[in-house]
Scaffold this motif. Structure first.
Motif, PDB file in Angstrom:
ATOM      1  N   PRO A 111       0.818  -1.216   0.000  1.00 41.01           N
ATOM      2  CA  PRO A 111       0.000   0.000   0.000  1.00 41.01           C
ATOM      3  C   PRO A 111       0.856   1.272   0.000  1.00 41.01           C
ATOM      4  CG  PRO A 111      -0.034  -1.021   2.167  1.00 41.01           C
ATOM      5  CD  PRO A 111       0.723  -1.953   1.273  1.00 41.01           C
ATOM      6  N   VAL A 112       0.406   2.280  -0.739  1.00 44.44           N
ATOM      7  CA  VAL A 112       1.120   3.560  -0.806  1.00 44.44           C
ATOM      8  C   VAL A 112       0.162   4.673  -0.394  1.00 44.44           C
ATOM      9  CG1 VAL A 112       2.332   5.187  -2.309  1.00 44.44           C
ATOM     10  CG2 VAL A 112       2.623   2.739  -2.675  1.00 44.44           C
ATOM     11  N   PHE A 113       0.602   5.514   0.551  1.00 47.26           N
ATOM     12  CA  PHE A 113      -0.178   6.679   0.966  1.00 47.26           C
ATOM     13  C   PHE A 113       0.484   7.921   0.391  1.00 47.26           C
ATOM     14  CE2 PHE A 113      -3.314   5.704   4.407  1.00 47.26           C
ATOM     15  CZ  PHE A 113      -3.235   4.326   4.297  1.00 47.26           C
ATOM     16  N   LEU A 114      -0.291   8.725  -0.320  1.00 48.04           N
ATOM     17  CA  LEU A 114       0.217   9.968  -0.885  1.00 48.04           C
ATOM     18  C   LEU A 114      -0.393  11.131  -0.124  1.00 48.04           C
ATOM     19  CD1 LEU A 114      -0.469   9.343  -4.676  1.00 48.04           C
ATOM     20  CD2 LEU A 114       1.725   9.164  -3.517  1.00 48.04           C
ATOM     21  N   ILE A 115       0.443  12.083   0.259  1.00 52.39           N
ATOM     22  CA  ILE A 115      -0.082  13.292   0.881  1.00 52.39           C
ATOM     23  C   ILE A 115      -0.201  14.337  -0.214  1.00 52.39           C
ATOM     24  CG2 ILE A 115       0.440  15.156   2.513  1.00 52.39           C
ATOM     25  CD1 ILE A 115       1.739  13.028   4.302  1.00 52.39           C
ATOM     26  N   GLY A 116      -1.331  15.045  -0.271  1.00 57.70           N
ATOM     27  CA  GLY A 116      -1.516  16.082  -1.288  1.00 57.70           C
ATOM     28  C   GLY A 116      -2.078  17.341  -0.655  1.00 57.70           C
ATOM     29  N   HIS A 117      -1.541  18.495  -1.073  1.00 56.99           N
ATOM     30  CA  HIS A 117      -2.061  19.753  -0.524  1.00 56.99           C
ATOM     31  C   HIS A 117      -3.304  20.154  -1.292  1.00 56.99           C
ATOM     32  CE1 HIS A 117       1.483  19.917   1.751  1.00 56.99           C
ATOM     33  NE2 HIS A 117       2.273  20.058   0.700  1.00 56.99           N
ATOM     34  N   ILE A 118      -4.256  20.757  -0.600  1.00 58.82           N
ATOM     35  CA  ILE A 118      -5.415  21.247  -1.327  1.00 58.82           C
ATOM     36  C   ILE A 118      -5.410  22.765  -1.353  1.00 58.82           C
ATOM     37  CG2 ILE A 118      -6.841  19.217  -0.898  1.00 58.82           C
ATOM     38  CD1 ILE A 118      -8.407  20.868   1.114  1.00 58.82           C
ATOM     39  N   THR A 119      -6.030  23.280  -2.393  1.00 63.51           N
ATOM     40  CA  THR A 119      -6.061  24.725  -2.574  1.00 63.51           C
ATOM     41  C   THR A 119      -7.190  25.319  -1.742  1.00 63.51           C
ATOM     42  OG1 THR A 119      -7.455  24.331  -4.458  1.00 63.51           O
ATOM     43  CG2 THR A 119      -5.135  24.636  -4.913  1.00 63.51           C
ATOM     44  N   LYS A 120      -7.278  26.642  -1.756  1.00 58.42           N
ATOM     45  CA  LYS A 120      -8.257  27.320  -0.910  1.00 58.42           C
ATOM     46  C   LYS A 120      -9.702  26.938  -1.222  1.00 58.42           C
ATOM     47  CE  LYS A 120      -6.103  31.271   1.148  1.00 58.42           C
ATOM     48  NZ  LYS A 120      -4.958  31.670   0.295  1.00 58.42           N
ATOM     49  N   ASP A 121      -9.978  26.653  -2.524  1.00 58.94           N
ATOM     50  CA  ASP A 121     -11.359  26.322  -2.852  1.00 58.94           C
ATOM     51  C   ASP A 121     -11.693  24.864  -2.541  1.00 58.94           C
ATOM     52  OD1 ASP A 121      -9.853  25.218  -4.817  1.00 58.94           O
ATOM     53  OD2 ASP A 121     -11.117  25.851  -6.489  1.00 58.94           O
ATOM     54  N   GLY A 122     -10.756  24.168  -1.900  1.00 57.72           N
ATOM     55  CA  GLY A 122     -11.090  22.847  -1.382  1.00 57.72           C
ATOM     56  C   GLY A 122     -10.739  21.686  -2.282  1.00 57.72           C
ATOM     57  N   SER A 123     -10.215  21.972  -3.499  1.00 58.94           N
ATOM     58  CA  SER A 123      -9.863  20.847  -4.354  1.00 58.94           C
ATOM     59  C   SER A 123      -8.382  20.555  -4.192  1.00 58.94           C
ATOM     60  CB  SER A 123     -10.181  21.146  -5.805  1.00 58.94           C
ATOM     61  OG  SER A 123      -9.440  22.258  -6.211  1.00 58.94           O
ATOM     62  N   ILE A 124      -7.984  19.318  -4.477  1.00 57.95           N
ATOM     63  CA  ILE A 124      -6.590  18.952  -4.337  1.00 57.95           C
ATOM     64  C   ILE A 124      -5.817  19.624  -5.457  1.00 57.95           C
ATOM     65  CG2 ILE A 124      -5.004  17.009  -4.535  1.00 57.95           C
ATOM     66  CD1 ILE A 124      -7.237  15.460  -2.967  1.00 57.95           C
ATOM     67  N   ALA A 125      -4.749  20.329  -5.085  1.00 61.81           N
ATOM     68  CA  ALA A 125      -3.973  21.072  -6.078  1.00 61.81           C
ATOM     69  C   ALA A 125      -3.526  20.108  -7.155  1.00 61.81           C
ATOM     70  CB  ALA A 125      -2.776  21.725  -5.405  1.00 61.81           C
ATOM     71  N   GLY A 126      -3.610  20.543  -8.384  1.00 59.09           N
ATOM     72  CA  GLY A 126      -3.332  19.636  -9.485  1.00 59.09           C
ATOM     73  C   GLY A 126      -4.656  19.138 -10.013  1.00 59.09           C
ATOM     74  N   PRO A 127      -4.570  18.206 -10.934  1.00 60.58           N
ATOM     75  CA  PRO A 127      -5.787  17.849 -11.658  1.00 60.58           C
ATOM     76  C   PRO A 127      -6.714  16.947 -10.869  1.00 60.58           C
ATOM     77  CG  PRO A 127      -3.967  16.493 -12.334  1.00 60.58           C
ATOM     78  CD  PRO A 127      -3.413  17.452 -11.345  1.00 60.58           C
ATOM     79  N   LYS A 128      -7.955  16.948 -11.262  1.00 61.99           N
ATOM     80  CA  LYS A 128      -8.946  16.036 -10.729  1.00 61.99           C
ATOM     81  C   LYS A 128      -8.554  14.589 -11.031  1.00 61.99           C
ATOM     82  CE  LYS A 128     -12.817  17.924  -8.945  1.00 61.99           C
ATOM     83  NZ  LYS A 128     -12.201  18.195  -7.657  1.00 61.99           N
ATOM     84  N   ILE A 129      -7.744  14.458 -12.095  1.00 61.29           N
ATOM     85  CA  ILE A 129      -7.257  13.144 -12.513  1.00 61.29           C
ATOM     86  C   ILE A 129      -6.694  12.349 -11.342  1.00 61.29           C
ATOM     87  CG2 ILE A 129      -5.233  12.162 -13.680  1.00 61.29           C
ATOM     88  CD1 ILE A 129      -5.788  14.004 -15.967  1.00 61.29           C
ATOM     89  N   LEU A 130      -5.969  13.048 -10.465  1.00 57.40           N
ATOM     90  CA  LEU A 130      -5.355  12.413  -9.303  1.00 57.40           C
ATOM     91  C   LEU A 130      -6.411  11.680  -8.483  1.00 57.40           C
ATOM     92  CD1 LEU A 130      -2.848  12.020  -7.608  1.00 57.40           C
ATOM     93  CD2 LEU A 130      -3.208  14.258  -6.620  1.00 57.40           C
ATOM     94  N   GLU A 131      -7.536  12.352  -8.259  1.00 55.39           N
ATOM     95  CA  GLU A 131      -8.606  11.738  -7.474  1.00 55.39           C
ATOM     96  C   GLU A 131      -9.194  10.527  -8.185  1.00 55.39           C
ATOM     97  OE1 GLU A 131     -11.516  14.386  -5.678  1.00 55.39           O
ATOM     98  OE2 GLU A 131     -10.033  16.002  -5.783  1.00 55.39           O
ATOM     99  N   HIS A 132      -9.230  10.574  -9.537  1.00 55.42           N
ATOM    100  CA  HIS A 132      -9.785   9.436 -10.267  1.00 55.42           C
ATOM    101  C   HIS A 132      -8.841   8.236 -10.245  1.00 55.42           C
ATOM    102  CE1 HIS A 132     -12.981  11.916 -11.498  1.00 55.42           C
ATOM    103  NE2 HIS A 132     -12.273  12.663 -12.326  1.00 55.42           N
ATOM    104  N   MET A 133      -7.532   8.521 -10.206  1.00 57.68           N
ATOM    105  CA  MET A 133      -6.555   7.442 -10.313  1.00 57.68           C
ATOM    106  C   MET A 133      -6.412   6.620  -9.047  1.00 57.68           C
ATOM    107  SD  MET A 133      -3.585   9.389 -12.396  1.00 57.68           S
ATOM    108  CE  MET A 133      -2.476   8.061 -12.767  1.00 57.68           C
ATOM    109  N   VAL A 134      -6.472   7.274  -7.889  1.00 52.83           N
ATOM    110  CA  VAL A 134      -6.216   6.550  -6.641  1.00 52.83           C
ATOM    111  C   VAL A 134      -7.439   5.744  -6.211  1.00 52.83           C
ATOM    112  CG1 VAL A 134      -4.509   8.251  -5.905  1.00 52.83           C
ATOM    113  CG2 VAL A 134      -6.882   8.488  -5.170  1.00 52.83           C
TER     114      VAL A 134
END
Ligand SMILES: [Zn+2]
Length: 451
Positions: free
Chosen positions: A204-227
């Motif tokens: 198992p791999v845990f990734l930490i990701g910062h989120i921007t002020k509007d509440g989405s994870i910085a970077g693309p939505k793709i990241l959320e679809h992949m994990v």
């Protein structure tokens, strides 16, 4: 032959375009396109015979039995019962909220389990300093500062840990991609490198990701679809409580939350959340009510505070903290129109104690009770719980999991529960350990509680 191309990628959703665009046609965001270099594989590849094999469904080993149960019960709960081998988990949260502490603590407290903690954010000595403040010791916890995914995968394959933690996905880079760390193509490629590693090695791999002020994870939505799983770590920086919420989970329910308290020695698991959500009162004050909200499968008792006062200016103010403001306006309209309370000339402030945000409509009755208690300046019993959804015609509608809510209230020493009548069908009221007052209409409820 690999050929380097430049494309424009939307940093929000990953949409690609041949030229720069002001507005993304896919997600509608403005000014999100950035030029990136991508290595395009040559398209004319012969179809090679592959080693892919199909196996009968009944021979597939279920991952359910192999979950690794950590010492952190809140983390286990949001993951759906423990860490699934080979899963890729993303933990998002605002910078400084304590994501690194949460994962470092989990790594340190897994005594005897080999954990690889990789940081691109802090140096080894900084991590050591932070680890010393956290209680627990794991001699098998390895630390490494590295940002190149190829090197990370190589190291992890050699060390063969039971868990890999990466802080953070935004600092990683794949050497074959020209773009800067944190850009869409880097995040996409690095995530897919790590996903391949997790699935191939069953680690198992845990990734930490910062989120921007509007509440989405910085970077693309793709990241959320992949994990496989997305967890969000949230809380107020001025408040010591933190909530770990499941946003997406391929291996369990998405409505679970875990509650922590940030202390000098790390994060303490709050196993009985009602202790922090309900303030201890010595004397009876008006405008406070207790309700029961469902978070995942867990009923939480929460405290609502309301203040109703004459509006000084023309337009009365309505403020809701931790509760939907539109829903508050609807409740006030029902009280005005269906029950005859003159609230249109009053300022109304509603606050959910403990900094929690509640979406469960089952707390409507609690909100209404607190408002009416403040309006009439009559304190409510501190041993009573109010549960029910208020409908537009003033009816009190049924709520889910009534029995669990009733049991939780009685377990915590409450003596009375006011609950919608229709949610009690099938329950034996005589057997319940608490006085149950079934209510079906607002006017009936009002005369029962306020006389
Ligand atoms: Zn877009």
């Amino acid at each position: 032959m690999a050929k380097i191309n430049t494309v424009y990628l939307c940093q929000n959703c990953g949409h690609s375009a041949a030229k720069w665009l002001g507005k993304c046609p896919s997600c509608g965001q403005w000014n999100t396109f950035v030029e990136e270099y991508v290595t395009k594989e040559s398209k004319s590849k012969p179809l090679l015979p592959s080693s892919t094999k199909a196996i009968p469904l009944k021979e597939v080993v279920s991952s359910e039995t192999q979950r690794y149960v950590t010492k952190d019960h809140e983390l286990n709960r949001v993951l759906g019962g423990g860490i699934v081998p080979g899963s890729l988990v993303l933990i998002g949260g605002e910078p400084g909220i304590g994501k690194s502490t949460l994962m470092l603590q989990a790594a340190i407290q897994m005594t005897g389990v080999k954990v690889l903690y990789i940081s691109g954010e802090e140096s080894e000595s900084q991590i050591k300093l932070r680890a010393e403040r956290i209680s627990g010791e794991n001699p098998e916890c390895y630390i490494c500062t590295e940002v190149k995914t190829q090197a990370i995968v190589h190291l992890a394959k050699e060390l063969r840990p039971s868990l890999v933690v990466i802080d953070s996905i935004q600092t990683l880079r794949n050497e074959y991609i020209e773009s800067a760390p944190g850009s869409v193509s880097q995040i996409r490629e690095c995530t897919s490198d790590l996903m391949r590693f997790a699935k191939d090695e069953n680690i198992p791999v845990f990734l930490i990701g910062h989120i921007t002020k509007d509440g989405s994870i910085a970077g693309p939505k793709i990241l959320e679809h992949m994990v496989d799983t997305v967890l969000q770590f949230e809380g107020d920086r001025h408040n010591t409580y933190r909530i770990l919420r499941t946003i997406k989970n391929r291996f369990g329910s998405t409505s679970e939350i875990g509650i922590y308290e940030m202390q000098g020695t790390g994060l303490r698991q709050v196993s009985n959340p009602s202790e922090i959500l309900i303030s201890q009162r010595d004397e009876q004050v008006s405008g406070i009510s207790i309700s029961s909200a469902l978070e995942g499968l867990r009923p939480l008792l929460i405290e609502t505070q309301a203040l109703v006062s004459s509006a000084v200016y023309g337009t009365p103010q309505r403020t809701a903290n931790g509760y939907d403001g539109k829903r508050l306006n609807m409740l006030l309209a029902v009280l005005e129109k269906k029950c005859g309370f003159r609230l249109a000339v009053q300022d109304v402030f509603v606050n959910i104690a403990g900094g929690l945000r509640i979406d469960d409509p089952g707390i409507d009755l609690g909100i209404v009770s607190a408002i009416l208690s403040s309006y009439h300046d009559i304190p409510l019993s501190d041993k009573a719980v109010f549960v029910g959804e208020v409908g537009l015609s003033g009816e009190i509608r049924s709520i889910s999991r009534a029995e669990q809510r009733i049991n939780e209230a009685s377990k915590l020493g409450y003596e009375d529960i006011y609950i919608s009548k229709s949610s009690l069908s099938g329950l034996n009221l005589k057997k319940l350990p608490i006085r149950v007052h079934a209510v079906s209409r607002m006017d009936e409820f009002f005369s029962l509680v306020f006389g």
